[in-house]
Design a protein around this motif. Structure first.
Motif, PDB file in Angstrom:
ATOM      1  N   ARG A  58      35.295  35.260  -7.330  1.00  0.00           N
ATOM      2  CA  ARG A  58      36.086  36.024  -8.306  1.00  0.00           C
ATOM      3  C   ARG A  58      35.357  36.138  -9.641  1.00  0.00           C
ATOM      4  O   ARG A  58      35.353  37.200 -10.272  1.00  0.00           O
ATOM      5  N   ILE A  59      34.749  35.054 -10.072  1.00  0.00           N
ATOM      6  CA  ILE A  59      34.075  35.063 -11.370  1.00  0.00           C
ATOM      7  C   ILE A  59      32.867  35.992 -11.359  1.00  0.00           C
ATOM      8  O   ILE A  59      32.544  36.634 -12.366  1.00  0.00           O
ATOM      9  N   ALA A  60      32.204  36.083 -10.234  1.00  0.00           N
ATOM     10  CA  ALA A  60      31.012  36.942 -10.133  1.00  0.00           C
ATOM     11  C   ALA A  60      31.332  38.396 -10.452  1.00  0.00           C
ATOM     12  O   ALA A  60      30.452  39.154 -10.878  1.00  0.00           O
ATOM     13  N   ASP A  61      32.593  38.788 -10.279  1.00  0.00           N
ATOM     14  CA  ASP A  61      32.993  40.181 -10.539  1.00  0.00           C
ATOM     15  C   ASP A  61      33.544  40.389 -11.936  1.00  0.00           C
ATOM     16  O   ASP A  61      33.877  41.524 -12.313  1.00  0.00           O
ATOM     17  N   GLN A  62      33.660  39.339 -12.733  1.00  0.00           N
ATOM     18  CA  GLN A  62      34.246  39.449 -14.065  1.00  0.00           C
ATOM     19  C   GLN A  62      33.234  39.981 -15.075  1.00  0.00           C
ATOM     20  O   GLN A  62      32.044  39.665 -15.020  1.00  0.00           O
ATOM     21  N   ARG A 118      43.814  35.644 -26.950  1.00  0.00           N
ATOM     22  CA  ARG A 118      44.393  36.472 -28.013  1.00  0.00           C
ATOM     23  C   ARG A 118      43.670  36.218 -29.330  1.00  0.00           C
ATOM     24  O   ARG A 118      43.361  37.141 -30.085  1.00  0.00           O
ATOM     25  N   TRP A 119      43.376  34.948 -29.608  1.00  0.00           N
ATOM     26  CA  TRP A 119      42.670  34.598 -30.838  1.00  0.00           C
ATOM     27  C   TRP A 119      41.261  35.186 -30.864  1.00  0.00           C
ATOM     28  O   TRP A 119      40.790  35.688 -31.891  1.00  0.00           O
ATOM     29  N   LEU A 120      40.586  35.153 -29.715  1.00  0.00           N
ATOM     30  CA  LEU A 120      39.216  35.659 -29.645  1.00  0.00           C
ATOM     31  C   LEU A 120      39.152  37.186 -29.543  1.00  0.00           C
ATOM     32  O   LEU A 120      38.119  37.782 -29.847  1.00  0.00           O
ATOM     33  N   GLY A 121      40.240  37.813 -29.064  1.00  0.00           N
ATOM     34  CA  GLY A 121      40.194  39.236 -28.760  1.00  0.00           C
ATOM     35  C   GLY A 121      39.534  39.503 -27.424  1.00  0.00           C
ATOM     36  O   GLY A 121      38.906  40.546 -27.223  1.00  0.00           O
ATOM     37  N   ALA A 122      39.682  38.561 -26.494  1.00  0.00           N
ATOM     38  CA  ALA A 122      39.063  38.663 -25.171  1.00  0.00           C
ATOM     39  C   ALA A 122      40.150  38.915 -24.121  1.00  0.00           C
ATOM     40  O   ALA A 122      41.283  39.294 -24.449  1.00  0.00           O
ATOM     41  N   ARG A 123      39.790  38.697 -22.842  1.00  0.00           N
ATOM     42  CA  ARG A 123      40.741  38.834 -21.744  1.00  0.00           C
ATOM     43  C   ARG A 123      40.711  37.567 -20.895  1.00  0.00           C
ATOM     44  O   ARG A 123      39.681  36.865 -20.839  1.00  0.00           O
ATOM     45  N   LEU A 124      41.822  37.285 -20.245  1.00  0.00           N
ATOM     46  CA  LEU A 124      41.883  36.133 -19.352  1.00  0.00           C
ATOM     47  C   LEU A 124      40.790  36.206 -18.300  1.00  0.00           C
ATOM     48  O   LEU A 124      40.491  37.275 -17.767  1.00  0.00           O
ATOM     49  N   TRP A 125      40.217  35.061 -18.001  1.00  0.00           N
ATOM     50  CA  TRP A 125      39.216  34.830 -16.958  1.00  0.00           C
ATOM     51  C   TRP A 125      37.837  35.365 -17.309  1.00  0.00           C
ATOM     52  O   TRP A 125      36.932  35.311 -16.488  1.00  0.00           O
TER      53      TRP A 125
END
Length: 351
Positions: A173-177, A335-342
């Motif tokens: 799963r991580i390989a596709d992130q 949310r603090w970083l402005g990123a997305r989960l995973w």
């Protein structure tokens, strides 16, 4: 204990500049997470035989004082408008110790270490069979996949309870992130083509798949590439983080499965040190003399996991190179970083 000697500005050091009370969503999220903590561990403590003598009375007293302290924390937030995660985790650890529940995750860590150790030979065989240009990216992904074993974030707690933290499935799963920050190419170049580091101080995170299938294969390869690697672990328990004594016990077992690991340990090219810490974050004001001695001779410091790399020390400059690597698993953190989960984070800051 002294401050970490590699801090660029020791007098101005702050473990975190994230005021989690500034956003009402973050404030409510974190306070709710800590409010409900006793409910999440009571059954686990009894099931794993960690209740001890007079458990009902001790547990009732723990709950009463814990709830009272959380009310005081909420009152303080209302008065001051400030709160940090380190305040919450220190409060939780203090109460667990006071009522003789110092390590409620001890049995889980032991089971997960054993399960991961069974997979360790397969993981290092896969790594060793890869050509060098593919080996480092695979090791970085393995580190992130192992970091999924995190019992401090609600999303990963839920996955663990549902049995959905399989290392190899997570790896796929991580390989596709997409990555939030990806400085991997710079790191790989330093490790393979240009100026490798002489000594690496690697602040580790969780037990189980994190340390066994993520950190150790990477540290092993770093040592084989010529660096001396020192794994730095907490002095005392915090959630499912591995402690210094547990790490040494684990290495004693794994060296019997891996002659190369055994050789690295025997020749001191791979070693361990006690950080002096006892929370899932890294407080650079309470570093042991032994850890500071290692830090002074290190030209790369690795901060692994959200707690050590992001929730604490995200904006802290060091006098040596620093690599922050983590998998983003918490909704308030992203949310603090402005990123997305995973999303993975691999951030390299040169000295």
């Amino acid at each position: 204990m002294p401050l970490l000697c590699q801090l660029t500005d020791p007098d101005g050091y702050r473990i975190s500049d994230w005021n989690i009370a500034a956003d009402p969503r973050d404030r409510d999220y974190w306070i709710s997470l800590f409010d409900t903590f006793p409910n999440h561990i009571q059954t686990q403590i009894v099931r794993d035989g960690l209740d001890g003598d007079h458990f009902p009375a001790r547990w009732s007293a723990f709950q009463r004082e814990y709830e009272s302290g959380m009310r005081l924390i909420r009152d303080k937030v209302e008065r001051t408008g400030t709160l940090s995660t380190i305040e919450l985790v220190r409060y939780r650890q203090m109460l667990l110790k006071k009522f003789d529940f110092p390590d409620p995750y001890r049995a889980i860590k032991r089971r997960e270490n054993t399960a991961a150790a069974r997979l360790y030979p397969q993981v290092i065989q896969r790594i060793d069979e890869l050509p060098l240009e593919k080996r480092w990216p695979a090791l970085f992904l393995g580190l992130l996949a192992g970091n999924m074993f995190d019992l401090g974030a609600p999303k990963t707690i839920d996955l663990f309870k549902r049995g959905q933290t399989d290392f190899f499935a997570t790896l796929e799963r991580i390989a596709d992130q997409s990555w939030f920050i990806d400085h991997s190419a710079v790191l790989i170049d330093r490790l393979t083509n240009s100026s490798p580091w002489r000594q690496i101080l690697f602040f580790v995170d969780n037990a189980g798949s994190d340390i066994v299938l993520g950190v150790l294969p990477l540290a092993r390869e770093m040592a084989r590439a010529g660096a001396r690697v020192i794994l730095a672990a907490n002095a005392e328990p915090a959630l499912n983080d591995i402690t210094y004594p547990e790490l040494n016990c684990l290495l004693d077992k794994l060296r019997n499965q891996d002659p190369q690991l055994a050789d690295l340990l025997a020749t001191d090219r791979l070693a361990t040190v006690d950080t002096g810490n006892d929370t899932p974050l890294l407080d650079c004001t309470i570093i042991t003399d032994a850890c500071n001695t290692v830090a002074a001779a290190s030209d790369l410091i690795v901060l692994e996991g959200m707690g050590r790399a992001i929730e604490s020390n995200w904006h802290v400059p060091l006098k040596c190179d620093c690599w922050r690597i983590a998998l983003l698993k918490d909704e308030a953190v992203v949310r603090w970083l402005g990123a997305r989960l995973w999303q993975p984070v691999s951030r390299f800051d040169p000295a």
